[in-house]
Design a protein around this motif. Structure first.
Motif, PDB file in Angstrom:
ATOM      1  N   ALA A 223      51.950  95.805  42.658  1.00 15.85           N
ATOM      2  CA  ALA A 223      51.782  94.373  42.430  1.00 15.85           C
ATOM      3  C   ALA A 223      50.362  94.105  42.615  1.00 15.85           C
ATOM      4  CB  ALA A 223      52.836  93.565  43.131  1.00 15.85           C
ATOM      5  N   GLY A 224      49.955  93.056  41.990  1.00 20.65           N
ATOM      6  CA  GLY A 224      48.651  92.691  42.101  1.00 20.65           C
ATOM      7  C   GLY A 224      47.854  92.199  43.644  1.00 20.65           C
ATOM      8  N   ASP A 225      49.156  91.704  44.444  1.00 22.33           N
ATOM      9  CA  ASP A 225      48.626  91.494  45.973  1.00 22.33           C
ATOM     10  C   ASP A 225      48.505  92.538  46.711  1.00 22.33           C
ATOM     11  OD1 ASP A 225      51.304  91.511  45.511  1.00 22.33           O
ATOM     12  OD2 ASP A 225      51.468  89.423  46.892  1.00 22.33           O
ATOM     13  N   PHE A 226      49.651  93.135  46.918  1.00 22.03           N
ATOM     14  CA  PHE A 226      49.538  94.413  47.601  1.00 22.03           C
ATOM     15  C   PHE A 226      48.881  95.301  46.922  1.00 22.03           C
ATOM     16  CE2 PHE A 226      52.732  92.238  50.327  1.00 22.03           C
ATOM     17  CZ  PHE A 226      52.853  92.931  51.272  1.00 22.03           C
ATOM     18  N   SER A 240      40.639 101.494  41.153  1.00 25.49           N
ATOM     19  CA  SER A 240      39.463 100.606  40.897  1.00 25.49           C
ATOM     20  C   SER A 240      40.697  99.276  40.406  1.00 25.49           C
ATOM     21  CB  SER A 240      38.579 100.825  39.660  1.00 25.49           C
ATOM     22  OG  SER A 240      39.340 100.901  38.296  1.00 25.49           O
ATOM     23  N   GLU A 241      40.166  97.922  40.458  1.00 25.38           N
ATOM     24  CA  GLU A 241      40.844  96.849  40.013  1.00 25.38           C
ATOM     25  C   GLU A 241      41.299  97.112  38.524  1.00 25.38           C
ATOM     26  OE1 GLU A 241      40.481  92.187  40.140  1.00 25.38           O
ATOM     27  OE2 GLU A 241      38.802  93.271  40.967  1.00 25.38           O
ATOM     28  N   GLU A 242      40.483  97.748  37.631  1.00 25.00           N
ATOM     29  CA  GLU A 242      40.929  97.821  36.306  1.00 25.00           C
ATOM     30  C   GLU A 242      41.890  98.859  36.186  1.00 25.00           C
ATOM     31  OE1 GLU A 242      37.637  98.115  37.289  1.00 25.00           O
ATOM     32  OE2 GLU A 242      36.953  95.979  36.593  1.00 25.00           O
ATOM     33  N   GLU A 243      42.033  99.968  36.969  1.00 23.51           N
ATOM     34  CA  GLU A 243      42.907 100.883  36.890  1.00 23.51           C
ATOM     35  C   GLU A 243      44.231 100.270  37.598  1.00 23.51           C
ATOM     36  OE1 GLU A 243      40.484 105.179  37.624  1.00 23.51           O
ATOM     37  OE2 GLU A 243      41.122 103.804  39.375  1.00 23.51           O
ATOM     38  N   LEU A 244      44.367  99.478  38.552  1.00 21.44           N
ATOM     39  CA  LEU A 244      45.280  98.687  39.204  1.00 21.44           C
ATOM     40  C   LEU A 244      45.993  97.815  38.075  1.00 21.44           C
ATOM     41  CD1 LEU A 244      47.294  98.197  41.562  1.00 21.44           C
ATOM     42  CD2 LEU A 244      45.743  96.406  42.114  1.00 21.44           C
ATOM     43  N   ASP A 245      45.180  97.229  37.411  1.00 22.46           N
ATOM     44  CA  ASP A 245      45.676  96.365  36.362  1.00 22.46           C
ATOM     45  C   ASP A 245      46.439  96.871  35.154  1.00 22.46           C
ATOM     46  OD1 ASP A 245      45.083  93.968  37.774  1.00 22.46           O
ATOM     47  OD2 ASP A 245      43.126  93.628  36.507  1.00 22.46           O
ATOM     48  N   GLU A 246      45.842  98.218  34.770  1.00 21.04           N
ATOM     49  CA  GLU A 246      46.493  98.865  33.530  1.00 21.04           C
ATOM     50  C   GLU A 246      47.832  99.650  34.029  1.00 21.04           C
ATOM     51  OE1 GLU A 246      45.342 102.650  30.922  1.00 21.04           O
ATOM     52  OE2 GLU A 246      43.812 101.915  32.345  1.00 21.04           O
ATOM     53  N   ALA A 247      47.784 100.101  35.397  1.00 18.03           N
ATOM     54  CA  ALA A 247      48.902 100.827  35.750  1.00 18.03           C
ATOM     55  C   ALA A 247      50.031 100.151  36.167  1.00 18.03           C
ATOM     56  CB  ALA A 247      48.544 101.843  37.060  1.00 18.03           C
ATOM     57  N   HIS A 252      57.420  95.076  42.539  1.00 15.18           N
ATOM     58  CA  HIS A 252      57.263  94.485  43.911  1.00 15.18           C
ATOM     59  C   HIS A 252      57.230  92.924  43.870  1.00 15.18           C
ATOM     60  CE1 HIS A 252      56.028  94.113  48.568  1.00 15.18           C
ATOM     61  NE2 HIS A 252      57.335  94.059  48.226  1.00 15.18           N
ATOM     62  N   LEU A 253      58.497  92.269  43.514  1.00 14.81           N
ATOM     63  CA  LEU A 253      58.347  90.810  43.332  1.00 14.81           C
ATOM     64  C   LEU A 253      58.417  89.941  44.450  1.00 14.81           C
ATOM     65  CD1 LEU A 253      60.520  90.933  40.005  1.00 14.81           C
ATOM     66  CD2 LEU A 253      57.940  90.364  39.997  1.00 14.81           C
ATOM     67  N   ASP A 254      59.356  90.362  45.354  1.00 12.39           N
ATOM     68  CA  ASP A 254      59.962  89.555  46.290  1.00 12.39           C
ATOM     69  C   ASP A 254      60.046  88.222  46.097  1.00 12.39           C
ATOM     70  OD1 ASP A 254      60.135  91.147  48.636  1.00 12.39           O
ATOM     71  OD2 ASP A 254      57.985  90.987  49.215  1.00 12.39           O
ATOM     72  N   CYS A 255      60.883  88.023  44.969  1.00 10.05           N
ATOM     73  CA  CYS A 255      61.488  86.893  44.356  1.00 10.05           C
ATOM     74  C   CYS A 255      62.880  86.370  44.906  1.00 10.05           C
ATOM     75  CB  CYS A 255      61.198  86.846  42.972  1.00 10.05           C
ATOM     76  SG  CYS A 255      61.866  85.157  41.984  1.00 10.05           S
ATOM     77  N   ARG A 256      62.994  85.309  45.341  1.00  8.56           N
ATOM     78  CA  ARG A 256      64.335  85.295  45.904  1.00  8.56           C
ATOM     79  C   ARG A 256      65.405  84.777  44.723  1.00  8.56           C
ATOM     80  NH1 ARG A 256      66.380  81.284  49.131  1.00  8.56           N
ATOM     81  NH2 ARG A 256      68.001  80.897  47.596  1.00  8.56           N
ATOM     82  N   ASP A 257      64.903  84.595  43.597  1.00  6.59           N
ATOM     83  CA  ASP A 257      65.725  84.428  42.401  1.00  6.59           C
ATOM     84  C   ASP A 257      66.242  85.637  41.464  1.00  6.59           C
ATOM     85  OD1 ASP A 257      65.546  81.485  43.079  1.00  6.59           O
ATOM     86  OD2 ASP A 257      63.640  81.485  41.677  1.00  6.59           O
ATOM     87  N   ILE A 360      56.154  86.002  35.484  1.00 11.39           N
ATOM     88  CA  ILE A 360      55.625  86.436  36.878  1.00 11.39           C
ATOM     89  C   ILE A 360      54.129  86.698  36.737  1.00 11.39           C
ATOM     90  CG2 ILE A 360      55.970  88.155  38.538  1.00 11.39           C
ATOM     91  CD1 ILE A 360      58.132  86.331  38.184  1.00 11.39           C
ATOM     92  N   GLY A 361      53.412  86.246  37.717  1.00 11.18           N
ATOM     93  CA  GLY A 361      51.909  86.475  38.065  1.00 11.18           C
ATOM     94  C   GLY A 361      51.686  86.904  39.321  1.00 11.18           C
ATOM     95  N   THR A 362      50.767  88.108  39.541  1.00 14.93           N
ATOM     96  CA  THR A 362      50.406  88.527  40.691  1.00 14.93           C
ATOM     97  C   THR A 362      49.047  88.629  40.839  1.00 14.93           C
ATOM     98  OG1 THR A 362      50.417  90.834  40.264  1.00 14.93           O
ATOM     99  CG2 THR A 362      52.641  89.839  40.560  1.00 14.93           C
ATOM    100  N   GLY A 363      48.352  88.599  42.065  1.00 12.27           N
ATOM    101  CA  GLY A 363      46.954  88.700  42.244  1.00 12.27           C
ATOM    102  C   GLY A 363      46.691  88.741  43.631  1.00 12.27           C
ATOM    103  N   LYS A 364      45.366  89.067  43.911  1.00 11.20           N
ATOM    104  CA  LYS A 364      44.906  89.098  45.494  1.00 11.20           C
ATOM    105  C   LYS A 364      45.544  87.906  46.336  1.00 11.20           C
ATOM    106  CE  LYS A 364      40.136  88.114  44.790  1.00 11.20           C
ATOM    107  NZ  LYS A 364      38.587  88.487  44.854  1.00 11.20           N
ATOM    108  N   ASP A 365      45.423  86.495  45.685  1.00  6.13           N
ATOM    109  CA  ASP A 365      45.501  85.475  46.362  1.00  6.13           C
ATOM    110  C   ASP A 365      46.568  84.501  45.273  1.00  6.13           C
ATOM    111  OD1 ASP A 365      43.707  83.876  44.704  1.00  6.13           O
ATOM    112  OD2 ASP A 365      42.110  84.404  46.181  1.00  6.13           O
ATOM    113  N   LEU A 366      46.944  83.188  45.541  1.00  9.81           N
ATOM    114  CA  LEU A 366      47.731  82.573  45.117  1.00  9.81           C
ATOM    115  C   LEU A 366      47.163  81.746  43.461  1.00  9.81           C
ATOM    116  CD1 LEU A 366      50.006  80.416  47.411  1.00  9.81           C
ATOM    117  CD2 LEU A 366      50.514  82.473  46.190  1.00  9.81           C
TER     118      LEU A 366
END
Length: 434
Positions: A223-226, A240-247, A252-257, A360-366
């Motif tokens: 996920a983009g945060d962890f 790298s940040e680019e490798e993470l985004d590509e892969a 890992h959503l942790d979404c109650r829905d 769903i959007g993920t990243g280092k912060d909200l």
């Protein structure tokens, strides 16, 4: 596909990693079902020193006809709570017991052995000991921890006192209902006992479910945060940040829905998709503000269907209608009449043939996660960011799934777009046939 089964029952787990290197457990046909008894996600693997990630998820399943560039619809049919008790709470780290990342880069704080083998001596937060030198070796302790017991029907739970917590710690593996092949230590060993008497509802959801990333990552970091903790790290799963985004596939959503009745639509980044799941919770409030909710062993069944040619940047979610924010729910008959009357007065045909989808959007912060969801939606709709911002403000909503950085962006999307993407029938069945 040869040997593709109508239903696969997964009995193996990946010891903290997920990706192409973990291999496939079996092959399931397009339209088939996957079932697994999944062990608890966070705390057990976190306190077990030889785990390479923060979860213990199922070995991936290969889905026939799923190719890179397709998407996969995962219909969540069943989540049954099996644990009789569980523990959770806020966390503190033992900085001597890891290098870059306490979830991934663990080591013995005394002898320095990386990912040391260990043994249990007694109960409590000092019970996990390095097998090489005998030092207390877990990188995680509780800030405030609690233990809950479930009723027999697994419909309610309650936080217990010290006597019960210590009794549970002596029978931890049984009460956690760990699957036979699970390799984690049950967090019940810590005998946490805050919040005694607190009643807690049971509304199970799945915290980590989807398809494998295109490179092997720690399972809790898909996920983009962890996952951001892997950027520039010094262990072997650094990216790298680019490798993470590509892969990443943001499983890992942790979404109650993400619970019974929901449909999760996920990208395919490896041929065969590689469906996996784990980290089920008995309940979780939006944001998972404590960092961890109540991890459980769960009996989960999902059905999978390939959506050919639907290239996604990240997951889409069609939650149960009652889980949608009111502003984004399908229009009632009364509302449709009112819009039609206004349209007649204005001489404008209202765009009423719409149904909701969550990006769903993920990243280092909200903030980064929200921007990620907006850009994913804009690309999906082939419009500019400004249109998404407007639609999400007056006909949609942003909800926090997990701190620090997972969000759900609800939008009402027109039928012609959903039909072009192969999603109209799925959305129609989800929202207009019940």
């Amino acid at each position: 596909m040869e040997n593709a089964m109508d239903e696969v029952v997964v009995t193996k787990f990946t010891h903290g990693l997920i990706g192409p290197d973990t291999g496939f457990f079996a092959h399931v046909r397009n339209g088939g079902r996957i079932r697994a008894v999944t062990p608890p996600g966070c705390w057990g693997p976190m306190i077990t020193p030889d785990f390479r990630g923060g979860h213990e998820v199922t070995q991936p399943v290969y889905v026939e006809d799923a190719k890179v560039g397709d998407a996969l619809a995962i219909y969540i049919e069943k989540i049954n709570v099996l644990s009789e008790a569980s523990s959770s709470g806020t966390m503190q780290t033992n900085e001597a017991a890891f290098t870059d990342d306490p979830f991934v880069a663990k080591k013995c704080p005394h002898c320095g052995t990386p990912w040391p083998q260990s043994r249990v001596v007694g109960i409590g937060e000092g019970s996990i000991r390095c097998a090489h030198c005998g030092a207390e070796a877990s990188p995680f302790h509780f800030g405030q921890g609690y233990t809950v017991a479930f009723d027999k029907a697994r419909q309610v739970s309650m936080a217990v006192d010290q006597n019960h917590a210590e009794s549970y710690a002596h029978d931890a593996k049984h009460l956690a209902a760990l699957p036979e092949s699970s390799q984690q230590y049950p967090i019940l060993l810590y005998a946490a006992h805050a919040l005694t008497g607190l009643p807690v509802r049971v509304e199970p959801c799945i915290g980590n479910i989807g398809t494998i990333p295109s490179r092997t990552l720690p399972d809790s970091h898909n996920a983009g945060d962890f996952g951001y903790f892997l950027v520039g790290a010094h262990h072997e799963w650094h990216v790298s940040e680019e490798e993470l985004d590509e892969a990443r596939t943001d499983a890992h959503l942790d979404c109650r829905d993400v619970r019974e009745g929901a449909v999760l639509i996920v990208p395919v980044k490896v041929d065969g998709a590689g469906v996996y799941m784990g980290d089920a919770h008995s309940i979780m409030g939006r944001g998972e503000i404590a960092g961890h909710s109540i991890d459980i062993t769960a009996d989960i069944t999902v059905r999978v269907e390939v959506i050919k040619g639907l290239s996604l940047l990240g997951p889409l979610l069609l939650p149960n209608i009652e889980d949608l924010p009111r502003i984004a729910r399908p229009f009632s008959e009364a509302e449709r009449r009112q819009f039609s009357e206004l349209g007649h007065t204005l001489g404008i045909i209202p765009a009423l043939d719409v149904l909701p989808v969550q990006f769903i959007g993920t990243g280092k912060d909200l903030n980064v996660a929200t921007d990620n969801a907006v850009k994913r939606a804009a690309r999906f709709m082939n419009v500019g960011d400004d249109e998404i911002l407007n639609r999400a403000t007056i006909a949609g909503e942003v909800q926090i799934s997990r701190l620090p950085g997972v969000v759900q962006l609800s939008l009402q999307l027109p039928r012609e777009l959903l039909e072009a993407k192969g999603l109209w029938n799925i959305a129609y069945e989800q929202y207009l046939t019940s």
